[in-house]
Design an enzyme around this catalytic site. Sequence first.
Site, PDB file in Angstrom:
ATOM      1  N   SER A  73      -6.693  -6.525  -0.026  1.00  0.00           N
ATOM      2  CA  SER A  73      -7.201  -6.295  -1.368  1.00  0.00           C
ATOM      3  C   SER A  73      -6.978  -7.796  -2.275  1.00  0.00           C
ATOM      4  O   SER A  73      -7.695  -8.046  -2.931  1.00  0.00           O
ATOM      5  CB  SER A  73      -6.654  -5.103  -1.957  1.00  0.00           C
ATOM      6  OG  SER A  73      -5.313  -5.304  -2.098  1.00  0.00           O
TER       7      SER A  73
ATOM      8  N   TYR B 272       5.606   8.063  -2.531  1.00  0.00           N
ATOM      9  CA  TYR B 272       5.455   7.553  -1.413  1.00  0.00           C
ATOM     10  C   TYR B 272       5.270   8.484  -0.188  1.00  0.00           C
ATOM     11  O   TYR B 272       4.513   8.965   0.694  1.00  0.00           O
ATOM     12  CB  TYR B 272       6.201   6.518  -0.871  1.00  0.00           C
ATOM     13  CG  TYR B 272       6.081   5.790   0.345  1.00  0.00           C
ATOM     14  CD1 TYR B 272       5.134   4.997   0.690  1.00  0.00           C
ATOM     15  CD2 TYR B 272       6.804   6.192   1.522  1.00  0.00           C
ATOM     16  CE1 TYR B 272       4.826   3.920   1.706  1.00  0.00           C
ATOM     17  CE2 TYR B 272       6.471   5.524   2.634  1.00  0.00           C
ATOM     18  CZ  TYR B 272       5.615   4.345   2.714  1.00  0.00           C
ATOM     19  OH  TYR B 272       5.432   3.687   4.004  1.00  0.00           O
TER      20      TYR B 272
HETATM   21  P1  NAP Z   1       3.002  -4.544   3.488  1.00  0.00           P
HETATM   22  O1  NAP Z   1       3.902  -5.665   4.363  1.00  0.00           O
HETATM   23  O2  NAP Z   1       3.592  -4.396   2.415  1.00  0.00           O
HETATM   24  O3  NAP Z   1       1.640  -4.758   3.491  1.00  0.00           O
HETATM   25  C1  NAP Z   1       0.793  -3.875   2.927  1.00  0.00           C
HETATM   26  C2  NAP Z   1      -0.806  -4.055   3.379  1.00  0.00           C
HETATM   27  O4  NAP Z   1      -1.458  -3.060   2.677  1.00  0.00           O
HETATM   28  C3  NAP Z   1      -1.085  -5.422   3.155  1.00  0.00           C
HETATM   29  O5  NAP Z   1      -2.091  -6.114   4.021  1.00  0.00           O
HETATM   30  C4  NAP Z   1      -1.946  -5.167   1.744  1.00  0.00           C
HETATM   31  O6  NAP Z   1      -3.052  -6.249   1.350  1.00  0.00           O
HETATM   32  C5  NAP Z   1      -2.498  -3.736   1.962  1.00  0.00           C
HETATM   33  N1  NAP Z   1      -2.776  -3.183   0.783  1.00  0.00           N
HETATM   34  C6  NAP Z   1      -2.048  -2.543  -0.236  1.00  0.00           C
HETATM   35  N2  NAP Z   1      -2.774  -2.143  -1.221  1.00  0.00           N
HETATM   36  C7  NAP Z   1      -3.980  -2.337  -0.794  1.00  0.00           C
HETATM   37  C8  NAP Z   1      -5.344  -1.712  -1.679  1.00  0.00           C
HETATM   38  N3  NAP Z   1      -5.370  -1.052  -2.739  1.00  0.00           N
HETATM   39  N4  NAP Z   1      -6.537  -1.829  -0.757  1.00  0.00           N
HETATM   40  C9  NAP Z   1      -6.494  -2.286   0.623  1.00  0.00           C
HETATM   41  N5  NAP Z   1      -5.311  -2.939   1.335  1.00  0.00           N
HETATM   42  C10 NAP Z   1      -4.228  -2.930   0.556  1.00  0.00           C
HETATM   43  O7  NAP Z   1       3.681  -3.362   4.390  1.00  0.00           O
HETATM   44  P2  NAP Z   1       3.836  -2.899   5.699  1.00  0.00           P
HETATM   45  O8  NAP Z   1       5.183  -2.572   6.176  1.00  0.00           O
HETATM   46  O9  NAP Z   1       2.950  -3.535   6.743  1.00  0.00           O
HETATM   47  O10 NAP Z   1       2.870  -1.356   5.780  1.00  0.00           O
HETATM   48  C11 NAP Z   1       1.821  -1.095   6.231  1.00  0.00           C
HETATM   49  C12 NAP Z   1       1.536   0.293   6.479  1.00  0.00           C
HETATM   50  O11 NAP Z   1       2.772   0.915   7.245  1.00  0.00           O
HETATM   51  C13 NAP Z   1       1.564   0.959   5.197  1.00  0.00           C
HETATM   52  O12 NAP Z   1       0.909   2.121   5.119  1.00  0.00           O
HETATM   53  C14 NAP Z   1       2.950   1.350   5.136  1.00  0.00           C
HETATM   54  O13 NAP Z   1       3.247   2.727   4.103  1.00  0.00           O
HETATM   55  C15 NAP Z   1       3.388   1.917   6.401  1.00  0.00           C
HETATM   56  N6  NAP Z   1       4.791   2.139   6.733  1.00  0.00           N
HETATM   57  C16 NAP Z   1       5.749   0.970   6.696  1.00  0.00           C
HETATM   58  C17 NAP Z   1       7.026   0.973   6.985  1.00  0.00           C
HETATM   59  C18 NAP Z   1       7.871  -0.253   7.111  1.00  0.00           C
HETATM   60  O14 NAP Z   1       8.920   0.114   7.288  1.00  0.00           O
HETATM   61  N7  NAP Z   1       7.452  -1.365   7.028  1.00  0.00           N
HETATM   62  C19 NAP Z   1       7.444   2.218   7.472  1.00  0.00           C
HETATM   63  C20 NAP Z   1       6.564   3.372   7.286  1.00  0.00           C
HETATM   64  C21 NAP Z   1       5.255   3.260   7.217  1.00  0.00           C
HETATM   65  P3  NAP Z   1      -3.037  -6.818   0.183  1.00  0.00           P
HETATM   66  O15 NAP Z   1      -1.874  -7.779   0.076  1.00  0.00           O
HETATM   67  O16 NAP Z   1      -4.592  -7.699   0.349  1.00  0.00           O
HETATM   68  O17 NAP Z   1      -3.126  -5.873  -0.846  1.00  0.00           O
END
Ligand code: NAP
Length: 249
Positions: free
Chosen positions: A37, A155
Site C-alpha cells: 500500500s 488488533y
Molecule cells: P509489518 O512488518 O509491519 O508489515 C505489514 C505489511 O502489511 C506491510 O507489507 C504493509 O505494506 C502491509 N499493509 C499494511 N497496511 C496495508 C494496507 N492497507 N493495504 C495493503 N497492505 C498493507 O508486519 P508483519 O509483522 O510482517 O505482519 C504481517 C502479518 O502478520 C500481519 O497481518 C500481522 O498482523 C501478522 N502477525 C505478525 C506478528 C508479529 O509478531 N510480527 C504476529 C502475529 C501476526 P505497506 O508498507 O506497503 O503498507
Amino acid sequence: MELEGKIALVTGGGRGIGRELCLALARGGAAVAVNYSGSEAAALETARLIEGLGGRAITVRADVSDFAACEAMFAAVEETLGAPDILLNNAGITRDNLLLRMSPQDFSDVLGVNLTGAFHCLKLASRAMIKKRWGRIVNIASVVGLIGNAGQANYAASKAGVIALTKSAARELAGRGVTVNAIAPGFIETDMTTGLSDAVREQMLGGIPQKRLGAPSDIAAAAVFLCSGGAAYITGQVLAVDGGMTMGG
Ligand code: NAP
C-alpha cells in the site's frame, strides 16, 4: 516445485512476513503478485529477489481496506499473470492503546485493514478459484486473536474476526476444491515487533516455551505447506506457529 504453474497473490508482500511468504511461494514455483500500500520500494525489492531466484513476479498497489482498489488490483493481476490460485491475506496494522485511550478511529482503522481487507480479497479471489475448482487461501491471524492481549483490543478483535472469517469461508468453499486456513503467528521478528521495549520482550519470552521469537521464515514454511497438495484435506484450521506459546490454550 510443488507450486509450479500456480499464481499467488500476497497482500502486504513488500516487507516483513509478507516478503518471506512471497519468496517461499516463488521457491515453490508459483508466479507471485506482490501487493503493497505504501512501501513501493520494498515491494519492488521483493519482486527483484524473486526474479533473482528465477521466478516471476509483479508488484501491485492497493490499500486492502478499499474495495474498489482491491477490484482494480485483481483486474491487474488477472491481466498480467492470470487469476490467483493462491491468496495469502497477510496485510496488517496495529494501533495499540489501552481501551480508555483507544480512539474509535484506531479501532475501525485496524478492523478495516486486518479484517475487512481480508474479506475483500477473499471475496474477489474465490470466484475464479470456484471456477477452477482449485484454490488455497491462507489468512494470517495472530495468537492474540485466540487469547487476547491488553492494549490490543482492536488488533485482537480483528484477528479473532479473521479466524471466524476463515472457518465460515472454509465451510462455504469446501465442496469447490478450495481450502481456507489461518496461521496464528506468535511473536515474530519484524518491523511490527522491533519497537518493543526490552522489558516487554523479556516478559514475552517468559511465555514462549521455545524461549525465542519466531522468524518470518517460520510462518512462510507453514503457509507453503497449507498451499501444497499434501494439505488438500486440511481446511478451516488455525495453525499456531508460536514456539509453543498457546498450546492447550
Ligand atoms: P509489518 O512488518 O509491519 O508489515 C505489514 C505489511 O502489511 C506491510 O507489507 C504493509 O505494506 C502491509 N499493509 C499494511 N497496511 C496495508 C494496507 N492497507 N493495504 C495493503 N497492505 C498493507 O508486519 P508483519 O509483522 O510482517 O505482519 C504481517 C502479518 O502478520 C500481519 O497481518 C500481522 O498482523 C501478522 N502477525 C505478525 C506478528 C508479529 O509478531 N510480527 C504476529 C502475529 C501476526 P505497506 O508498507 O506497503 O503498507
